[in-house]
Scaffold this active site. Structure first.
Site, short mmCIF file in Angstrom:
data_model
loop_
_atom_site.label_atom_id
_atom_site.label_comp_id
_atom_site.label_asym_id
_atom_site.label_seq_id
_atom_site.Cartn_x
_atom_site.Cartn_y
_atom_site.Cartn_z
N ARG A 124 0.81 -1.21 0.00
CA ARG A 124 0.00 0.00 0.00
C ARG A 124 0.85 1.27 0.00
O ARG A 124 0.49 2.29 -0.61
CB ARG A 124 -0.93 -0.01 1.22
CG ARG A 124 -1.92 1.13 1.24
CD ARG A 124 -2.97 0.92 2.32
NE ARG A 124 -4.02 1.91 2.27
CZ ARG A 124 -4.31 2.72 3.28
NH1 ARG A 124 -3.62 2.65 4.41
NH2 ARG A 124 -5.29 3.60 3.17
N HIS A 126 0.36 4.46 -2.42
CA HIS A 126 0.14 5.82 -1.92
C HIS A 126 1.29 6.76 -2.26
O HIS A 126 1.12 7.97 -2.27
CB HIS A 126 -0.11 5.79 -0.41
CG HIS A 126 -1.52 5.40 -0.06
ND1 HIS A 126 -2.15 5.79 1.10
CD2 HIS A 126 -2.43 4.65 -0.73
CE1 HIS A 126 -3.38 5.31 1.13
NE2 HIS A 126 -3.57 4.60 0.03
N ASN A 150 -3.73 8.73 4.81
CA ASN A 150 -2.48 8.18 5.36
C ASN A 150 -2.41 8.18 6.88
O ASN A 150 -1.78 7.30 7.48
CB ASN A 150 -1.27 8.97 4.82
CG ASN A 150 -1.05 8.75 3.32
OD1 ASN A 150 -1.42 7.70 2.79
ND2 ASN A 150 -0.46 9.73 2.65
N HIS A 194 -6.32 -5.86 -2.34
CA HIS A 194 -7.07 -6.05 -1.10
C HIS A 194 -7.31 -7.53 -0.78
O HIS A 194 -8.09 -7.85 0.10
CB HIS A 194 -8.40 -5.28 -1.16
CG HIS A 194 -8.22 -3.79 -1.03
ND1 HIS A 194 -9.26 -2.90 -1.03
CD2 HIS A 194 -7.10 -3.04 -0.87
CE1 HIS A 194 -8.81 -1.66 -0.88
NE2 HIS A 194 -7.48 -1.71 -0.80
#
Ligand code: HEM
Ligand SMILES: *[C@@H]1O[C@H](CO)[C@@H](O)[C@H](O)[C@H]1NC(C)=O
Ligand SMILES: *[C@@H]1O[C@H](CO)[C@@H](O)[C@H](O)[C@H]1NC(C)=O
Length: 329
Positions: A71, A75, A105, A204
């Site tokens: 992740r 990001h 975040n 996911h």
């Protein structure tokens, strides 16, 4: 440039054109090069194996960290490209504000300590050579592969930013309350089509999410399997337990497989945004296809990750190789 211009009048026009082309090529080459998979072969031959072994050790210690590292790359890349901007810490001393306190975040991203410890190892074997942005890209690839997912060759040579943007992190990182059209738009803004949105969302299949981000779904939505909703409520009360965690893929939370797509077809997507990918809309058929053909998902995911890793990297003489990933040199 001036020197070139003053001596070039003695040359023929085609020579001149050629020199100009050569000059532009060299200048562009220095300012922004292509990423290449052999970037550290001579400058830091141990870079990739050291990253892989550190990621493996971190995952042995805590399987979830693999999800967190994946992740982190997402990001990073979706906010001004894959430039390690997400790693820059806020600094009250200089009033520097980075991306870590942006809504998507804050209290959410993890794995910064793993990247820092890999960085300090690499600084000890080849100082000032391997960028933080490349470490994040390789760590994401290794995490997926170690947890059972596909592998791919990571193009390298990204450099690290000297800036970060909390505003862009807030505006460009998709949130869990988005509907399908907004998810498609958020990915389209970064050059991805709906197929790539679905493929990348398969991330996911690993990792966890906080109650506060799926509470409305389990208490209020109707496109959710009732027993699944009931079981989630036990660990996510209607008005407390915001930070309680549940797996994004309840079938196999630490295995990178296609079970996420099985969940979606069974109306067991955890986030509102997850279930949007299988809710009677244009992406249903692809979710079904990934549910039935895990190999297709593996291939498409790997290709989409390479594409994500290529989002406007800093190369050549742009940016810098940070010594400490948390701050500008
Ligand atoms: C499609 C739009 C997406 C939305 C709306 C979304 C949203 C979220 C949310 C809300 C969480 C939980 C955060 C928390 O509890 O604090 C999460 C976790 C996660 N996301 Fe996404 N995400 C999306 C796409 C992606 C993509 C493209 C990737 C990677 C390629 C990714 C990888 C992950 C991983 C691995 C986790 C678990 C992290 C952990 O356990 O530490 N997500 N995402
Ligand atoms: C780390 O890199 C060094 C220097 O290239 C190398 O000797 C060592 O074997 C590498 N360690 C691992 C675990 O890959
Ligand atoms: C359910 O929806 C209502 C109306 O939008 C909202 O006020 C309430 O907070 C929601 N419940 C939960 C648990 O999110």
């Amino acid at each position: 440039m001036a020197a070139n211009r003053s001596c070039s009048h003695s040359k023929s026009f085609s020579d001149l054109k050629f020199s100009f082309l050569l000059m532009s090529f060299l200048l562009v080459g220095i300012a922004s090069a292509q990423l290449s998979s052999n970037f550290y072969v001579t400058s830091c031959p141990g870079a990739l194996t050291n990253i892989t072994s550190a990621v493996a050790a971190a995952i042995r210690n805590e399987a979830r960290i693999g999800a967190s590292l994946l992740r982190l790359h997402f990001h990073d890349c979706f906010v001004n490209g894959c430039d390690a901007s997400i790693l820059l810490d806020d600094d009250p001393g200089t009033n520097f504000v980075g991306e870590q306190t942006a809504f998507p975040n804050v209290n959410s991203i993890r794995g910064l300590d793993v990247i820092d410890s890999i960085k300090s190892k690499l600084e000890s074997i080849c100082p000032g050579v391997v960028s933080c942005a490349d470490i994040v890209a390789v760590a994401a690839r290794d995490s997926v592969n170690i947890l059972g997912g596909p592998t791919w060759t990571v193009p390298l040579g990204r450099r690290d930013s000297t800036t970060a943007s909390r505003d862009t992190a807030n505006s460009d990182l998709p949130g869990p309350s988005l509907d399908l059209s907004a998810l498609i738009a958020a990915f389209s803004k970064k050059g991805f089509n709906a197929n790539e949105l679905v493929a990348l969302s398969g991330a996911h299949t690993i990792g966890l999410a906080r109650c506060v981000l799926f509470r409305n779904r389990i208490y209020n939505e109707t496109n959710i399997e009732p027993n699944f909703a009931a079981s989630l409520k036990a660990n996510c009360p209607s008005s407390s337990g915001d930070n309680n965690l549940s797996p994004l893929d309840a079938i196999s939370r630490t295995i990178f497989d296609n079970a996420y797509f099985i969940d979606l077809v069974n109306k067991k997507g955890l986030l509102h945004s997850d279930q949007q990918l299988f809710n009677g809309g244009s992406t249903d058929s692809q979710v079904n296809s990934y549910r039935n053909f895990p190999e297709t998902f593996r291939t498409d995911f790997a290709n989409a990750m390479i594409k994500m890793g290529n989002l406007s990297p800093l190369t050549g003489t742009n940016g810098q190789i940070r010594i400490n990933c948390g701050k500008v040199n």
